[in-house]
Design a protein around this motif. Structure first.
Motif, PDB file in Angstrom:
ATOM      1  N   SER A  30       4.864  -3.094  -0.537  1.00 23.06           N
ATOM      2  CA  SER A  30       5.145  -2.766  -1.940  1.00 23.06           C
ATOM      3  C   SER A  30       3.907  -2.827  -2.837  1.00 23.06           C
ATOM      4  O   SER A  30       3.963  -2.436  -3.999  1.00 23.06           O
ATOM      5  N   TRP A  32       0.286  -2.080  -4.632  1.00 16.10           N
ATOM      6  CA  TRP A  32      -0.424  -0.887  -5.077  1.00 16.10           C
ATOM      7  C   TRP A  32      -1.740  -0.759  -4.324  1.00 16.10           C
ATOM      8  O   TRP A  32      -2.523  -1.696  -4.254  1.00 16.10           O
ATOM      9  N   GLU A  35      -6.746   4.605  -4.518  1.00 17.64           N
ATOM     10  CA  GLU A  35      -7.769   5.410  -3.850  1.00 17.64           C
ATOM     11  C   GLU A  35      -8.524   6.206  -4.914  1.00 17.64           C
ATOM     12  O   GLU A  35      -8.033   6.393  -6.032  1.00 17.64           O
ATOM     13  N   ASP A  38      -6.868   8.945  -6.951  1.00 16.85           N
ATOM     14  CA  ASP A  38      -5.845   8.513  -7.907  1.00 16.85           C
ATOM     15  C   ASP A  38      -6.395   8.326  -9.313  1.00 16.85           C
ATOM     16  O   ASP A  38      -5.642   8.035 -10.240  1.00 16.85           O
ATOM     17  N   ALA A  48      -2.050   8.663 -10.167  1.00 18.58           N
ATOM     18  CA  ALA A  48      -1.021   8.331  -9.181  1.00 18.58           C
ATOM     19  C   ALA A  48      -1.124   6.848  -8.862  1.00 18.58           C
ATOM     20  O   ALA A  48      -2.220   6.323  -8.703  1.00 18.58           O
ATOM     21  N   GLN A  49       0.010   6.181  -8.826  1.00 24.02           N
ATOM     22  CA  GLN A  49       0.035   4.771  -8.466  1.00 24.02           C
ATOM     23  C   GLN A  49       0.994   4.626  -7.295  1.00 24.02           C
ATOM     24  O   GLN A  49       2.200   4.553  -7.494  1.00 24.02           O
ATOM     25  N   ARG A  50       0.417   4.603  -6.082  1.00 22.65           N
ATOM     26  CA  ARG A  50       1.239   4.577  -4.875  1.00 22.65           C
ATOM     27  C   ARG A  50       1.048   3.272  -4.114  1.00 22.65           C
ATOM     28  O   ARG A  50      -0.026   2.693  -4.098  1.00 22.65           O
ATOM     29  N   SER A  51       2.136   2.841  -3.505  1.00 23.74           N
ATOM     30  CA  SER A  51       2.115   1.588  -2.753  1.00 23.74           C
ATOM     31  C   SER A  51       1.662   1.845  -1.311  1.00 23.74           C
ATOM     32  O   SER A  51       1.547   2.988  -0.873  1.00 23.74           O
ATOM     33  N   LYS A  52       1.459   0.763  -0.585  1.00 25.41           N
ATOM     34  CA  LYS A  52       1.027   0.862   0.807  1.00 25.41           C
ATOM     35  C   LYS A  52       2.028   1.664   1.634  1.00 25.41           C
ATOM     36  O   LYS A  52       1.631   2.444   2.496  1.00 25.41           O
ATOM     37  N   LYS A  53       3.314   1.508   1.333  1.00 26.83           N
ATOM     38  CA  LYS A  53       4.329   2.216   2.129  1.00 26.83           C
ATOM     39  C   LYS A  53       4.237   3.735   1.948  1.00 26.83           C
ATOM     40  O   LYS A  53       4.704   4.484   2.782  1.00 26.83           O
ATOM     41  N   ASP A  54       3.613   4.191   0.859  1.00 24.16           N
ATOM     42  CA  ASP A  54       3.473   5.615   0.566  1.00 24.16           C
ATOM     43  C   ASP A  54       2.152   6.201   1.056  1.00 24.16           C
ATOM     44  O   ASP A  54       1.857   7.361   0.780  1.00 24.16           O
ATOM     45  N   ARG A  55       1.355   5.409   1.765  1.00 21.99           N
ATOM     46  CA  ARG A  55       0.025   5.837   2.204  1.00 21.99           C
ATOM     47  C   ARG A  55      -0.181   5.506   3.674  1.00 21.99           C
ATOM     48  O   ARG A  55       0.452   4.611   4.204  1.00 21.99           O
TER      49      ARG A  55
END
Length: 173
Positions: A30, A32, A35, A38, A48-55
């Motif tokens: 979960s 943040w 990269e 972003d 863009a603010q993406r979590s580890k699960k989205d990368r």
């Protein structure tokens, strides 16, 4: 320069280059992960603010906390510099910087994004395809330090100008 300002180096106002590395296996899904893609160039806005699960990430990342200045040492001409809005982790091409008591993060961020500092980095970056700023050169960079109240006044004015420019571009679109 006003008499009550001090001209000094980056390393005397912050801990540039002393980041905490964390293996991505130790980062919760979960959390943040920031990269370079972003961050919008010149404005420092997070697009863009993406979590580890989205990368898909591996290796290590730098840990940062809300209020740290995040400085991209890779291709400094893109001017990707911001104050962290919350805690997270970032690529090792971004340096989390904690400012000392003599400088507020917003002022340090504004200076690192300034044409003066950009000009300095253009002179000392190394590498042709992916130029980057060395930690040693970053620490040697010059920064004028006004009193804290003046730093706050400057950053408030810059914020207001940035907001006006953003509203102007929205109305043009």
């Amino acid at each position: 320069m006003p008499d009550n300002w001090v001209l000094t180096t980056i390393d005397s106002v912050c801990d540039y280059g002393y980041s905490e590395n964390v293996n991505v296996d130790e980062i919760a899904l979960s959390e943040w992960i920031l990269e370079l893609e972003d961050i919008e160039k010149d404005s420092g806005c997070v697009v863009a603010q993406r979590s580890k699960k989205d990368r898909t990430v591996n290796g290590v990342r730098h840990r940062f906390v809300k209020g740290d200045v995040l400085y991209s040492k890779l291709r400094t001409y893109l001017n990707k510099v911001l104050v962290a809005p919350t805690d997270g982790y970032c690529t090792t091409e971004i340096i989390p910087v904690k400012s000392y008591d003599c400088v507020i993060p917003e002022y340090l961020c504004a200076w690192l994004r300034s044409p003066f500092f950009l000009s300095y980095t253009a002179e000392c970056c190394y590498g042709v395809k992916m130029p980057r700023l060395s930690t040693t050169d970053a620490r040697k960079g010059i920064i004028p330090i006004p009193p804290i109240n003046e730093q706050k006044r400057i950053t408030q004015k810059l914020s207001k100008i940035s907001e006006l420019l953003s509203n102007l571009s929205i109305s043009i679109d």
